[in-house]
Motif scaffolding. Structure first.
Motif, PDB file in Angstrom:
ATOM      1  N   CYS A 193       0.806  -1.229   0.000  1.00 24.12           N
ATOM      2  CA  CYS A 193       0.000   0.000   0.000  1.00 24.12           C
ATOM      3  C   CYS A 193       0.834   1.271   0.000  1.00 24.12           C
ATOM      4  CB  CYS A 193      -0.936   0.020   1.204  1.00 24.12           C
ATOM      5  SG  CYS A 193      -0.073   0.190   2.794  1.00 24.12           S
ATOM      6  N   THR A 208      -3.417  -5.906   8.931  1.00 21.49           N
ATOM      7  CA  THR A 208      -4.581  -5.055   8.666  1.00 21.49           C
ATOM      8  C   THR A 208      -4.500  -4.338   7.328  1.00 21.49           C
ATOM      9  OG1 THR A 208      -3.512  -3.215   9.847  1.00 21.49           O
ATOM     10  CG2 THR A 208      -4.950  -4.673  11.133  1.00 21.49           C
ATOM     11  N   CYS A 209      -3.374  -4.432   6.637  1.00 20.79           N
ATOM     12  CA  CYS A 209      -3.208  -3.715   5.356  1.00 20.79           C
ATOM     13  C   CYS A 209      -4.271  -4.173   4.357  1.00 20.79           C
ATOM     14  CB  CYS A 209      -1.808  -3.954   4.796  1.00 20.79           C
ATOM     15  SG  CYS A 209      -1.524  -3.148   3.194  1.00 20.79           S
ATOM     16  N   GLU A 210      -4.988  -3.218   3.777  1.00 13.51           N
ATOM     17  CA  GLU A 210      -6.093  -3.533   2.869  1.00 13.51           C
ATOM     18  C   GLU A 210      -5.627  -4.044   1.512  1.00 13.51           C
ATOM     19  OE1 GLU A 210      -9.363  -3.530   3.381  1.00 13.51           O
ATOM     20  OE2 GLU A 210      -9.010  -3.116   5.499  1.00 13.51           O
ATOM     21  N   ARG A 211      -4.335  -3.874   1.184  1.00 14.08           N
ATOM     22  CA  ARG A 211      -3.851  -4.287  -0.134  1.00 14.08           C
ATOM     23  C   ARG A 211      -3.070  -5.598  -0.101  1.00 14.08           C
ATOM     24  NH1 ARG A 211      -6.795  -2.516  -3.654  1.00 14.08           N
ATOM     25  NH2 ARG A 211      -5.192  -3.232  -5.123  1.00 14.08           N
ATOM     26  N   ARG A 226      -7.184  -8.122   0.417  1.00 14.78           N
ATOM     27  CA  ARG A 226      -8.081  -8.083   1.568  1.00 14.78           C
ATOM     28  C   ARG A 226      -9.301  -7.178   1.337  1.00 14.78           C
ATOM     29  NH1 ARG A 226      -4.597  -7.443   5.461  1.00 14.78           N
ATOM     30  NH2 ARG A 226      -4.809  -9.450   6.489  1.00 14.78           N
ATOM     31  N   CYS A 227      -9.103  -6.033   0.720  1.00 10.50           N
ATOM     32  CA  CYS A 227     -10.216  -5.096   0.544  1.00 10.50           C
ATOM     33  C   CYS A 227     -11.234  -5.584  -0.486  1.00 10.50           C
ATOM     34  CB  CYS A 227      -9.692  -3.716   0.142  1.00 10.50           C
ATOM     35  SG  CYS A 227      -8.832  -3.679  -1.449  1.00 10.50           S
ATOM     36  N   GLU A 228     -10.907  -6.636  -1.258  1.00 10.31           N
ATOM     37  CA  GLU A 228     -11.822  -7.155  -2.273  1.00 10.31           C
ATOM     38  C   GLU A 228     -12.428  -8.505  -1.878  1.00 10.31           C
ATOM     39  OE1 GLU A 228      -9.642  -7.333  -5.899  1.00 10.31           O
ATOM     40  OE2 GLU A 228      -9.289  -5.173  -5.994  1.00 10.31           O
ATOM     41  N   ASN A 230     -14.922  -9.262   0.216  1.00 12.55           N
ATOM     42  CA  ASN A 230     -16.391  -9.310   0.224  1.00 12.55           C
ATOM     43  C   ASN A 230     -16.943  -9.446  -1.195  1.00 12.55           C
ATOM     44  OD1 ASN A 230     -16.483  -9.082   3.004  1.00 12.55           O
ATOM     45  ND2 ASN A 230     -16.638  -6.858   2.986  1.00 12.55           N
TER      46      ASN A 230
END
Length: 339
Positions: A193, A208-211, A226-228, A230
């Protein structure tokens, strides 16, 4: 100003001490007054503790601290030179006595007759000295005026602090590169990120990094950012449990997405029957709603008729209740017109 007698006797060569314009502010403080009324700070409170290349003249040593003169001042009455801060400390020490005397010859001192000896200061700054880290194998040799700059910028054997906030370690400058590679407080960008984090916090950040690509929570062998996650579960994951698209009209199938295709192919007739039943139910509901709407319209028509009747009765009652008031009002209006 005449040279001290001892310098003349030693055939002192002034060419070795030519005036230089490069005098640092810290080494040639010309502020007034010469002496202060408070004790100096510990930093730079005495002379230069340095190793001189060759023999140093005794006249360039402070008689109070026995070090090389720092910011030398001279007493006009007796000609003695000493460090400005050393003399100031002597002055503070002498407050309990009735007079301020020279610490060497005990002659009375008048503060207005103390002056900075700029010539001696230049001689001191031009001394060739070794680095104070000579014992640590530093081979630097240069003028005293350059010693501070050498130690602050160049000396590989000077002890320094880590540049990263939070790290309290100290080490020689020559080990800076090695320490920075291993320093837990070093700030580096995240590989995913680009957020800048400390090395010691990198593992927590990756949790916790969203990427960061992570394993699918349904264990479908896919690596998903991680952010994708869902979106992957809602639309792609073959192992995610989903409902049949005909759930709203009665199909109770619940299973993995990869089984949905077979379910749809095997239950075409069932889904068609459910659709027909749902359509018939909808038609019955529409007929019921239409009947309700018709009844509501009839009720509204009756209410409006009743309201019209009530308005007429109210107007007739108003006319019957106040006829005299109207006649009086009309006669008064007529008399006013005649006048």
């Amino acid at each position: 100003m005449d040279l001290p007698r001892v310098l003349i006797e030693r055939n002192f060569d002034l060419s070795d001490y030519e005036v230089s314009d490069e005098i640092s502010d810290s080494d040639s403080n010309n502020s007034c007054p010469i002496l202060d009324n408070e004790l100096p700070s510990e930093k730079n409170c005495e002379g230069y503790d340095v190793e001189v290349d060759g023999i140093i003249l005794t006249e360039l040593e402070c008689p109070l601290c026995s070090l090389v003169l720092r910011n030398p001042v001279q007493l006009e009455q007796c000609g003695h030179c000493m460090c400005r801060n050393c003399l100031n400390k002597w002055k503070i020490h002498s407050r309990s006595h009735s007079a301020f005397r020279c610490p060497i010859c005990r002659v009375d001192i008048k503060e207005e007759r103390i002056f900075e000896n700029k010539m001696v200061n230049r001689m001191v700054l031009n001394l060739r000295v070794f680095c104070s880290n000579k014992k640590k194998k530093c081979s630097w040799l240069g003028e005293l005026r350059d010693l501070k700059r050498h130690k602050e910028r160049d000396c590989e054997y000077e002890e320094i602090s880590c540049i990263y906030e939070g790290c309290m370690k100290r080490f020689l400058r020559c080990y800076m590169g090695l320490h920075e590679e291993r320093c837990a407080y070093r700030v580096t960008p995240c590989d995913y990120c680009e957020e800048r984090v400390r090395v010691r916090d990198a593992k927590n950040h990756l949790r916790t990094c969203e990427r960061v690509p992570i394993d699918c929570v349904e264990h479908c062998d896919a690596k998903i950012v991680r952010c994708e996650m869902n979106n992957h579960l809602a639309n792609e994951c073959p192992l995610h449990t989903i409902q049949c698209s005909f759930h709203s009209i009665g199909c109770d199938f619940l299973g993995e997405r990869k089984l949905m295709k077979n379910h749809m192919e095997e239950n075409v007739c069932k889904h068609l029957e459910l659709s027909l039943q749902s359509g018939e139910q909808m038609r019955r509901t529409l007929r019921t709603q239409a009947s309700i709407i018709s009844d509501l319209k009839e009720n509204m028509r009756l209410v409006q008729r009743d309201m019209s009747s009530y308005r007429k009765r109210i107007r007739s009652l108003e006319v019957g209740a106040f006829p005299r008031r109207r006649s009086v009002s009309q006669s008064s209006d007529a008399s006013l017109d005649q006048s």
